[in-house]
Design an enzyme around this catalytic site. Structure first.
Site, PDB file in Angstrom:
ATOM      1  N   TYR A  18      12.620 -12.083   8.730  1.00 34.96           N
ATOM      2  CA  TYR A  18      11.551 -11.935   7.731  1.00 34.96           C
ATOM      3  C   TYR A  18      12.171 -12.232   6.368  1.00 34.96           C
ATOM      4  O   TYR A  18      13.037 -11.484   5.904  1.00 34.96           O
ATOM      5  CB  TYR A  18      11.027 -10.506   7.809  1.00 34.96           C
ATOM      6  CG  TYR A  18       9.890 -10.169   6.878  1.00 34.96           C
ATOM      7  CD1 TYR A  18       8.705 -10.896   6.903  1.00 34.96           C
ATOM      8  CD2 TYR A  18       9.990  -9.091   6.012  1.00 34.96           C
ATOM      9  CE1 TYR A  18       7.656 -10.562   6.078  1.00 34.96           C
ATOM     10  CE2 TYR A  18       8.941  -8.747   5.176  1.00 34.96           C
ATOM     11  CZ  TYR A  18       7.776  -9.481   5.208  1.00 34.96           C
ATOM     12  OH  TYR A  18       6.739  -9.146   4.376  1.00 34.96           O
ATOM     13  N   TYR A 180       2.536  -2.230  13.837  1.00 36.47           N
ATOM     14  CA  TYR A 180       3.862  -1.950  13.274  1.00 36.47           C
ATOM     15  C   TYR A 180       3.789  -0.876  12.187  1.00 36.47           C
ATOM     16  O   TYR A 180       4.493   0.131  12.220  1.00 36.47           O
ATOM     17  CB  TYR A 180       4.474  -3.238  12.700  1.00 36.47           C
ATOM     18  CG  TYR A 180       5.783  -2.975  11.982  1.00 36.47           C
ATOM     19  CD1 TYR A 180       6.970  -2.962  12.688  1.00 36.47           C
ATOM     20  CD2 TYR A 180       5.820  -2.704  10.621  1.00 36.47           C
ATOM     21  CE1 TYR A 180       8.169  -2.689  12.042  1.00 36.47           C
ATOM     22  CE2 TYR A 180       7.007  -2.423   9.973  1.00 36.47           C
ATOM     23  CZ  TYR A 180       8.179  -2.419  10.689  1.00 36.47           C
ATOM     24  OH  TYR A 180       9.363  -2.126  10.057  1.00 36.47           O
ATOM     25  N   HIS A 181       2.920  -1.088  11.199  1.00 41.28           N
ATOM     26  CA  HIS A 181       2.865  -0.177  10.068  1.00 41.28           C
ATOM     27  C   HIS A 181       2.235   1.156  10.430  1.00 41.28           C
ATOM     28  O   HIS A 181       2.417   2.142   9.721  1.00 41.28           O
ATOM     29  CB  HIS A 181       2.109  -0.829   8.901  1.00 41.28           C
ATOM     30  CG  HIS A 181       2.810  -2.037   8.357  1.00 41.28           C
ATOM     31  ND1 HIS A 181       2.470  -3.311   8.739  1.00 41.28           N
ATOM     32  CD2 HIS A 181       3.842  -2.158   7.480  1.00 41.28           C
ATOM     33  CE1 HIS A 181       3.256  -4.169   8.116  1.00 41.28           C
ATOM     34  NE2 HIS A 181       4.093  -3.509   7.357  1.00 41.28           N
ATOM     35  N   LYS A 545       1.137   5.890  -7.921  1.00 40.44           N
ATOM     36  CA  LYS A 545       1.727   4.695  -7.321  1.00 40.44           C
ATOM     37  C   LYS A 545       1.495   3.523  -8.270  1.00 40.44           C
ATOM     38  O   LYS A 545       0.474   2.844  -8.204  1.00 40.44           O
ATOM     39  CB  LYS A 545       1.062   4.398  -5.972  1.00 40.44           C
ATOM     40  CG  LYS A 545       1.404   5.365  -4.867  1.00 40.44           C
ATOM     41  CD  LYS A 545       2.800   5.150  -4.314  1.00 40.44           C
ATOM     42  CE  LYS A 545       2.942   3.809  -3.659  1.00 40.44           C
ATOM     43  NZ  LYS A 545       4.343   3.583  -3.205  1.00 40.44           N
ATOM     44  N   ASP A 549       2.852  -1.858  -5.108  1.00 35.51           N
ATOM     45  CA  ASP A 549       3.508  -1.292  -3.931  1.00 35.51           C
ATOM     46  C   ASP A 549       2.519  -0.464  -3.127  1.00 35.51           C
ATOM     47  O   ASP A 549       1.973   0.518  -3.619  1.00 35.51           O
ATOM     48  CB  ASP A 549       4.695  -0.430  -4.389  1.00 35.51           C
ATOM     49  CG  ASP A 549       5.288   0.392  -3.264  1.00 35.51           C
ATOM     50  OD1 ASP A 549       5.233  -0.071  -2.108  1.00 35.51           O
ATOM     51  OD2 ASP A 549       5.804   1.482  -3.537  1.00 35.51           O
ATOM     52  N   HIS A 551       3.243   0.931  -0.034  1.00 37.72           N
ATOM     53  CA  HIS A 551       3.874   1.878   0.889  1.00 37.72           C
ATOM     54  C   HIS A 551       3.663   3.285   0.350  1.00 37.72           C
ATOM     55  O   HIS A 551       4.411   3.775  -0.492  1.00 37.72           O
ATOM     56  CB  HIS A 551       5.370   1.574   1.018  1.00 37.72           C
ATOM     57  CG  HIS A 551       5.661   0.388   1.881  1.00 37.72           C
ATOM     58  ND1 HIS A 551       5.401   0.377   3.229  1.00 37.72           N
ATOM     59  CD2 HIS A 551       6.191  -0.824   1.590  1.00 37.72           C
ATOM     60  CE1 HIS A 551       5.763  -0.789   3.741  1.00 37.72           C
ATOM     61  NE2 HIS A 551       6.228  -1.533   2.771  1.00 37.72           N
TER      62      HIS A 551
END
Length: 669
Positions: A18, A180-181, A545, A549, A551
């Site tokens: 990646y 995945y996340h 935040k 971003d 996450h």
């Protein structure tokens, strides 16, 4: 048993890293080097402005350009990104979601240019293009955070892409249902399987209901649905999870959609193994974690990944260098070419242990799928907050097990004694640093691009896109027209923002159950109560935040635990400008501001928040920061006025809250 002939081996999976950073030209050079080293597919990492539909000169892009991927704003950038790479011979995976349609339009337009330059038929070349656009917007609402539009128009964009590619680009995977996340956000194996399956059901139902694909071609749609999954360090459980995934997918596509061809029902997945489990403490141990996780998705022939990309050992520290990515690629190559793994039939067929675990996961997933469908499906479960709250609660339980020592993490909560690590001893600290000049260069380049194009043609293309978006027309052709005349990603997304609006999903914090050692939490709760009484009101904690971003796992866990410790918590989700955070601090009259930044933009956005608070007269409101922050940057932030800096090694959230209370006490002293 081995294959009949000793020289017969399965073909290795596609091997990817990646990758992408700084600029299209820099990333193109990196891709060429990786391909020369034996990498067999490309996995393009886009920076956060590109992923969220902003150009490099947008306000929210400040500090984010080129940091976690390559900035791509227009067709010129895509030309540079794939310069000298034969697209018809390449398998290209693009980690892009909300603007996936436009990135595919840019990619197809450049492929058409390659065909024209080589004197080839465009349709014939398109028929050879292989690759994937991630394009799973459901998981963006739940975990990664690069959503833009509300669920209904987002599903429309996905549907239009699927209908177009099945007809025009038949080897392309138009969506990569991405669990995945979900695991990174706390999902158990049962939740990961169930939530991903419900997302796939929502997409397939939308395609079927759109009427864009003839009924006799629906098997082709199912055959192009791919998955992108996570594999954690619990080797046996993860291997069984993937076998359960494949069996359930076969069951659903046969029973719900009537697909008769077993090849079309095959569970096709790629994988990146778990980055959440990589540790900042003793990062050399991450090599063994990555190897175990890779074995979980390659050892079982009946559930082997079609493509594998591995994180680098130092991703918990920052952006990996080219050498670190090479190390991960070599790990794949040693397993595929030196070991005898690919010479045997499935090693686990007939194992009663594996079969029992697979059945347990399938039963749990079936029950969860049925519950979500009763709620109205994946979209309704996003809008109600059910899925997000479930993930936040699940991650809180995982954190509690780590903090209590019930789950051992070597080097973090056990076996913490260590020798100095020579891998991080160099001047670069073992990570790649992106030059701040990259952002200014990108801003100058996009201004030059806009000045040099036919702006009348651009306006016509944007008008065509706007008009089409107000109807039920497929939006791929208007997007392709935009790509050809030089429309930027930000302009394309801006028009659709006008028509579709933007979306802010539930944060999941309000409905989540917390956790933590009760005696330790009680001690912090008593300090919070005492300080609040001294100030004459409950303590108020703003969790912010800044930037792009997405996450949000760490911010959400801090918010849940702070609430349980007695704070009034102000948390409105991701993607805020420094000005918005300052305005919220003033309006809510908060006692502390906590900023979570994992994208590397901390040196840009945090000083802006500090300056804004001072200008608003909130000098006595301490600012604390958490994220992937190198020690040199942490020192810079402290010198600028940040009261505390927390990194992944600060895994005990209750202890973090204790330090935050101390910071408030010191600021109020």
């Amino acid at each position: 048993m081995p294959y009949p002939s000793d020289d017969k081996r399965d073909r290795p999976w596609l091997m990817r890293t990646y990758a992408g950073h700084s600029s299209p030209a820099e990333s193109n050079a990196l891709y060429r080097r990786n391909l020369a080293k034996g990498q067999t597919g490309l996995s393009v990492a886009f920076d956060l402005p590109t992923q969220t539909g902003y150009d490099p000169d947008a306000e929210l892009a400040r500090g984010e350009v080129g940091k976690v991927g390559v900035p791509v704003a227009h067709i010129g950038d895509v030309r540079a990104l794939f310069d000298g790479i034969p697209l018809e011979k390449m398998n290209t995976s693009m980690t892009i979601n909300a603007p996936a349609m436009y990135l595919l339009a840019l990619y197809l337009s450049v492929a058409d240019e390659h065909a024209e330059a080589a004197g080839l038929d465009k349709a014939a070349l398109r028929a050879e293009l292989a690759g994937t656009t991630q394009n799973d917007i459901i998981k963006e609402y739940l975990s990664r955070g690069t959503y833009v539009f509300p669920p209904a128009p987002s599903l429309r964009l996905i549907t239009d892409m699927i209908a177009y590619t099945v007809a025009e680009v038949p080897k392309w995977n138009p969506i990569n249902v991405c669990s995945y996340h979900l695991q990174e956000a706390g999902a158990t194996p049962v939740q990961e399987v169930a939530f991903a399956m419900c997302t796939a059901i929502a997409v397939l139902d939308a395609v079927r209901e759109s009427g864009q694909v003839p009924e006799d071609k629906f098997g082709d749609v199912v055959a192009r649905i791919s998955f992108f999954v996570n594999a954690g360090v619990r080797f046996v459980e993860e291997l069984c999870k993937l076998r359960a995934f494949g069996q359930l997918w076969d069951e659903i596509t046969l029973e719900r959609y009537g697909v008769q061809d077993p090849k079309q029902r095959r569970f096709r997945y790629g994988v990146q193994v778990n980055s959440l489990g990589l540790t900042e403490a003793q990062p050399e141990n991450n090599v063994y974690r990555i190897l175990l996780e890779m074995l979980a998705v390659t050892a079982s022939r009946d559930a082997r990944a079609r493509a594998v990309q591995l994180p680098a050992w130092n991703e918990a520290l920052g952006l990996p260098r080219a050498w670190d990515q090479q190390w991960s690629l070599r790990m794949q190559q040693v397993l595929a070419f030196e070991s005898d793994l690919l010479e045997y039939d499935d090693l686990f067929a007939g194992s009663t242990v594996v079969e029992a675990k697979v059945e347990q996961i399938k039963q749990g997933a079936r029950a969860e799928i049925a519950h979500i469908l009763e709620l109205g499906g994946a979209v309704a479960a996003v809008e109600s907050g059910y899925l997000k709250s479930a993930l936040v609660s699940s991650l809180a339980r995982r954190r509690r097990r780590i903090e209590s020592g019930e789950d051992v993490v070597v080097g973090v909560n056990k076996f913490t004694e260590t020798e100095p690590n020579p891998l991080v001893a160099g001047a670069d600290g073992g990570i790649l640093t992106v030059d701040p000049a990259v952002e200014e260069a990108a801003k100058a380049a996009i201004r030059e691009w806009r000045a040099g194009r036919d702006n009348a043609a651009v306006e016509d293309a944007l008008t065509g896109l706007r008009d089409a978006a107000k109807t039920d027309r497929n939006l791929m052709e208007p997007s392709l027209q935009c790509a050809r005349v030089g429309v930027t990603v930000g302009e394309w997304a801006g028009v659709l923002r006008e028509v579709f609006g933007e979306y802010r999903p539930p944060t999941g914090v309000a409905g989540a159950s917390g956790g933590g050692n009760e005696s330790e939490l009680s001690a912090v709760r008593a300090r919070v109560r005492a300080l609040g009484e001294a100030l004459g009101r409950p303590l108020k904690f703003l969790v912010g935040k800044p930037g792009l971003d997405g996450h949000s796992n760490g911010a959400e866990q801090i918010a849940v635990r702070a609430r349980d410790a007695g704070f009034e918590v102000v948390y409105s989700g991701i993607r805020l400008t420094p000005g918005q955070i300052v305005a919220a601090a003033v309006q809510e009259d908060v006692d502390v501001v906590g900023l979570s930044v994992l994208s590397g933009s901390h040196l840009s956005v945090v000083p802006e928040v500090l300056e804004g608070l001072r200008s608003a007269g909130l000098d006595d409101v301490p600012v604390v920061v958490g994220g992937i922050i190198p020690e040199a940057d942490a020192a810079t932030l402290r010198a600028a006025g940040v009261a505390r800096v927390f990194t992944p090694k600060d895994f005990a959230i209750t202890d973090v809250l204790g330090e935050i209370v101390e910071a408030i006490e010191q600021a109020r002293a």
